[in-house]
Design an enzyme around this catalytic site. Structure first.
Site, PDB file in Angstrom:
ATOM      1  N   CYS A  15       0.838  -1.200   0.000  1.00  0.00           N
ATOM      2  CA  CYS A  15       0.000   0.000   0.000  1.00  0.00           C
ATOM      3  C   CYS A  15       0.871   1.248   0.000  1.00  0.00           C
ATOM      4  CB  CYS A  15      -0.919  -0.019   1.221  1.00  0.00           C
ATOM      5  SG  CYS A  15      -2.098   1.364   1.263  1.00  0.00           S
ATOM      6  N   CYS A  16       1.909   1.258   0.836  1.00  0.00           N
ATOM      7  CA  CYS A  16       2.843   2.395   0.864  1.00  0.00           C
ATOM      8  C   CYS A  16       3.509   2.561  -0.498  1.00  0.00           C
ATOM      9  CB  CYS A  16       3.910   2.181   1.936  1.00  0.00           C
ATOM     10  SG  CYS A  16       3.326   2.327   3.644  1.00  0.00           S
ATOM     11  N   CYS A  49      -0.691   8.566   7.224  1.00  0.00           N
ATOM     12  CA  CYS A  49      -2.071   8.336   6.787  1.00  0.00           C
ATOM     13  C   CYS A  49      -2.954   8.106   8.011  1.00  0.00           C
ATOM     14  CB  CYS A  49      -2.122   7.122   5.863  1.00  0.00           C
ATOM     15  SG  CYS A  49      -1.304   7.381   4.264  1.00  0.00           S
ATOM     16  N   CYS A 109      -3.275   4.598   9.630  1.00  0.00           N
ATOM     17  CA  CYS A 109      -1.997   4.033  10.070  1.00  0.00           C
ATOM     18  C   CYS A 109      -1.332   4.871  11.151  1.00  0.00           C
ATOM     19  CB  CYS A 109      -1.048   3.870   8.880  1.00  0.00           C
ATOM     20  SG  CYS A 109      -1.634   2.705   7.641  1.00  0.00           S
ATOM     21  N   CYS A 116       8.042   3.148   5.770  1.00  0.00           N
ATOM     22  CA  CYS A 116       7.219   2.924   4.582  1.00  0.00           C
ATOM     23  C   CYS A 116       8.054   2.643   3.351  1.00  0.00           C
ATOM     24  CB  CYS A 116       6.334   4.132   4.326  1.00  0.00           C
ATOM     25  SG  CYS A 116       7.259   5.645   4.035  1.00  0.00           S
TER      26      CYS A 116
END
Length: 244
Positions: A117-118, A200, A203, A228
């Site tokens: 996702c990162c 985010c 997170c 990340c």
């Protein structure tokens, strides 16, 4: 925290400005600040506004940023109209594909999915932001976490193939906030709600007294893995050369 500039902090400010001035000269303006809109990066933005407004900046809007961060981004342009800030967004098709294949909150399921996702939301936009650059500036500090305790003021970023400057590497958190208070630098409202490190929204959480300043980032993972990928560990210390 005190807003008094101690002699030690004044020396660190001068050191940071000198490093940035030398870098601007060496790289002929071909460098940029990666501004996460966190406390450290707001200090750097203010230093640039005061001393080197020609150095550009960029913000990565992942699509999952807290409302408070977006509010600060809007205030930023009002406070620093002399600074140029570009905003980079993730590729919409890549985000759609990740969510379709893994779900909207897949990052909670495994470290591999979190890093994926990162990769989509942060690393790919970062590569576009750094394309063609000779150096970039970050707000990394050694005190922040075990993954950053070897950060140098200037180091070679092998992952991105350019020099990385960390002017605040040896600053303490107290010194960051003394600067912010002294110069009335705008900052993310979440900092007042015990969010020392903000990424985010899903997170990031607030921390309790005594916790590490980055304990609220990806808190479900081991501390040594809480990065990340924006700041790969494969960097080597290389002194900044003086232009001739």
């Amino acid at each position: 925290m005190s807003d008094v500039l101690t002699p030690q902090l004044e020396e660190k400010i001068a050191q940071a400005v000198s490093l940035l001035q030398q870098a601007e000269s060496q790289y002929q303006g071909n460098l940029v600040l990666a501004n996460s809109l966190g406390a450290e990066d707001m200090v750097l933005a203010d230093l640039l506004a005061q001393h080197l407004p020609g150095i550009g900046q960029f913000v990565l809007d992942t699509g999952r940023l807290p409302e408070e961060t977006l509010t600060l981004l809007a205030k930023f342009s009002e406070r620093y109209p002399q600074l140029k800030v570009d905003v980079y967004y993730p590729d919409a098709t890549a985000v759609e594909g990740f969510v379709r294949d893994h779900g909207i909150n897949a990052f909670y399921e495994s470290q591999a999915l979190r890093k994926a996702c990162c990769g989509v939301r942060k690393l790919e936009p970062l590569k576009r932001a750094l394309a063609g650059r000779a150096a970039w500036i970050t707000g990394l500090r050694r005190e922040q976490s075990v993954t950053r305790d070897a950060v140098e003021l200037s180091e070679w970023d092998a992952a991105n193939g350019l020099q990385k400057l960390n002017p605040l590497a040896d600053w303490t958190l107290a010194e960051i906030w003394a600067y912010i208070k002294h110069f009335d630098v705008p900052y993310n409202a979440l900092h007042d709600q015990h969010y020392p490190s903000i990424g985010c929204a899903p997170c990031t959480r607030s921390i309790t007294v005594g916790e590490d300043v980055r304990a609220g980032r990806w808190w479900w993972e081991n501390p040594e893995n809480r990065e990340c990928g924006l700041h790969a560990a494969a960097s080597s210390s290389i002194p900044l050369r003086t232009s001739r």
